[in-house]
Design an enzyme around this catalytic site. Structure first.
Site, PDB file in Angstrom:
ATOM      1  N   HIS A   1     -21.889  32.563  18.793  1.00 43.19           N
ATOM      2  CA  HIS A   1     -22.220  33.609  19.780  1.00 43.19           C
ATOM      3  C   HIS A   1     -23.620  34.327  19.260  1.00 43.19           C
ATOM      4  CE1 HIS A   1     -22.075  37.218  22.362  1.00 43.19           C
ATOM      5  NE2 HIS A   1     -21.398  36.151  23.308  1.00 43.19           N
TER       6      HIS A   1
ATOM      7  N   CYS B   1     -25.120  33.321  25.598  1.00 43.50           N
ATOM      8  CA  CYS B   1     -25.371  34.085  24.496  1.00 43.50           C
ATOM      9  C   CYS B   1     -25.263  33.125  23.250  1.00 43.50           C
ATOM     10  CB  CYS B   1     -24.337  35.208  24.098  1.00 43.50           C
ATOM     11  SG  CYS B   1     -24.727  36.425  25.499  1.00 43.50           S
TER      12      CYS B   1
ATOM     13  N   ASP C   1     -14.503  34.772  14.246  1.00 42.35           N
ATOM     14  CA  ASP C   1     -14.794  35.587  15.492  1.00 42.35           C
ATOM     15  C   ASP C   1     -13.720  34.998  16.731  1.00 42.35           C
ATOM     16  OD1 ASP C   1     -15.694  35.982  18.183  1.00 42.35           O
ATOM     17  OD2 ASP C   1     -17.607  35.237  17.919  1.00 42.35           O
TER      18      ASP C   1
ATOM     19  N   GLN D   1     -13.079  34.250  21.833  1.00 43.35           N
ATOM     20  CA  GLN D   1     -12.830  33.198  22.660  1.00 43.35           C
ATOM     21  C   GLN D   1     -11.330  32.590  22.459  1.00 43.35           C
ATOM     22  OE1 GLN D   1     -14.078  32.828  25.494  1.00 43.35           O
ATOM     23  NE2 GLN D   1     -13.012  30.967  26.094  1.00 43.35           N
TER      24      GLN D   1
ATOM     25  N   LYS E   1     -11.038  39.546  27.280  1.00 46.36           N
ATOM     26  CA  LYS E   1     -10.894  38.063  27.722  1.00 46.36           C
ATOM     27  C   LYS E   1      -9.327  37.825  27.636  1.00 46.36           C
ATOM     28  CE  LYS E   1     -15.160  36.650  25.713  1.00 46.36           C
ATOM     29  NZ  LYS E   1     -15.971  35.338  25.345  1.00 46.36           N
TER      30      LYS E   1
END
Ligand code: PMP
Length: 410
Positions: A123, A366, A200, A203, A226
């Site tokens: 991202h 993104c 990261d 997600q 999320k």
């Protein structure tokens, strides 16, 4: 016990929403943000209506209650992620968490020509901070490509790129392809090359229980929004020895010990990185979200989502002119189905889907370097979470087939 999706859906008032055209909402934009269960909405509203006050400042009753709730949320969240509250720094989300690594750790510890490895699948939040650092300090940024046939990371290229690297920054799960990277191997290879690892998990965390201490990862970035929590909050989880190497990022109130006209001294540990008035309501909301999520077996949640995503991907790829990017049928894939039609523009397609009540995202997500690797400017993306159902997926496939039949010029 199997997941009771109907009772899960009852926790989300918004899922009963009808759009202005009378269509029932089918929310398939979960990779952008998930919906919030009632307990999260209630916890935030209770804070504002019952004990709104600043935290870590005054001694009055309300301030005490706000401080306790903020720290209890930290306890719940850090414990959910398998670590201690001391290893958790509240941030505004994954973006700020990654910037905190870049400003707080990398600027303190990296020098010109030191290497940061990232991937083409990142991202922008995990690309731009490293490009900026490269401009400022002359570090080298190496990009690991993806194999565009399997849509997975090219692990051979990774092994070459990691040689001599100081830091490896990898997305746990792609927000575009739904692909989960082989994190365990990446950590092992990186650490055997003496490189620290930043994961990261923006997600990944909504789809898999992340255990920070067990993972051996040095830094984990997460967003609350999320995974059922509110927007505007997230955290960076940091290994103790890495936190000891960090310097301040944002400076000002709360993060100081003393300030005089001769200079300032700083708090130690996570308190050094939490500057200004905390995001109290958001932290309390996130605490309620992890307490809610903690009731479920994330392996079951993943397989529920994976079933819907793989079925949807298979069915829509049978529709004339539709190409699916990624492989949502993989068992480790986490519920993002990116696709395009060869004659209906992605923006038009998303409007036509919205007319049927289906909320999907369109754009580069993104992740422009990934779009470049796939050779497309954007995709439509249907992304699923715990409350989505096979019936919703069936009605989506039906509506998409109708739209294609009606509007395709190919
Ligand atoms: N990384 C990934 C993989 C993401 O999907 C996102 C959000 N789309 C981010 C980072 C940034 O998260 P936030 O905007 O919540 O800071």
């Amino acid at each position: 016990m199997a997941l009771d999706i109907e009772s899960i859906r009852d926790d989300f008032p918004i899922l009963n929403r009808r759009l202005p055209n009378g269509k029932k909402l089918v929310y398939f934009d979960n990779a952008a943000t998930s919906q919030k269960p009632q307990c999260v909405i209630d916890a935030m509203s209770e804070y504002y209506s019952e004990y709104n006050s600043n935290a870590h400042r005054a001694n009055h009753t309300l301030a005490d209650e706000a401080t306790t709730a903020l720290e209890e949320a930290r306890n719940s969240i850090s414990s959910y992620f398998g670590t201690s509250p001391d290893q958790m720094i509240y941030t505004s989300g994954a973006t700020e968490a990654i910037n905190l690594v870049s400003f707080g750790w990398a600027r303190e510890n990296l020098e010109e020509d030191d290497v940061v490895v990232i991937t083409e699948m990142e991202h922008h939040a995990d690309i731009v901070p490293w490009q900026q650092l490269s401009k400022e300090k002359g570090i080298e940024v190496r990009y690991v490509p993806i194999d565009t046939n399997s849509f997975t990371l090219d692990m051979q290229a990774f092994e070459v790129a990691v040689e001599g690297a100081a830091l490896v920054c990898v997305v746990h799960t792609s927000n575009v392809l739904g692909i989960r990277n082989p994190i365990e191997r990446i950590v092992e290879i990186s650490h055997s090359n003496n490189a620290r690892v930043l994961l990261d998990c923006a997600q990944g965390a909504p789809h898999e229980r992340i255990n920070f201490d067990d993972s051996g990862v040095d830094f984990v970035a997460v967003s609350a929004h999320k995974m059922g929590g509110p927007t505007g909050i997230g955290c960076l989880l940091v290994k103790k020895d890495a936190m000891d190497q960090m310097g301040p990022f944002m400076t000002g109130g709360s993060m100081i010990k003393t300030v005089s006209t001769n200079g300032s001294t700083f708090q130690e540990g996570h308190a050094m990185f939490e500057t200004g008035t905390p995001r109290i309501a958001e932290a309390i909301g996130w605490g309620a979200a992890v307490d809610w999520l903690d009731k479920f077996d994330m392996v079951q949640v993943h397989s529920h989502i994976n079933k819907i995503a793989s079925w949807t991907a298979e069915k829509i790829s049978e529709i004339d002119g539709i190409t699916v990017y990624g492989d949502p049928t993989r068992q480790d894939s986490s519920g993002a189905v990116s696709f395009l039609h060869d004659s209906i523009q992605s923006q038009d397609l998303s409007i036509l889907l919205d007319e049927g009540g289906f909320a999907v995202r369109t754009g580069h997500h993104c992740a422009q370097p990934l779009m470049d690797a796939l050779g497309v400017p954007s995709t439509n993306r249907a992304s699923f979470w715990i409350y989505n159902t096979m019936e919703e997926a069936e009605s989506f496939v039906e509506h998409l087939s109708y739209v294609v039949e009606r509007f395709s010029t190919s």
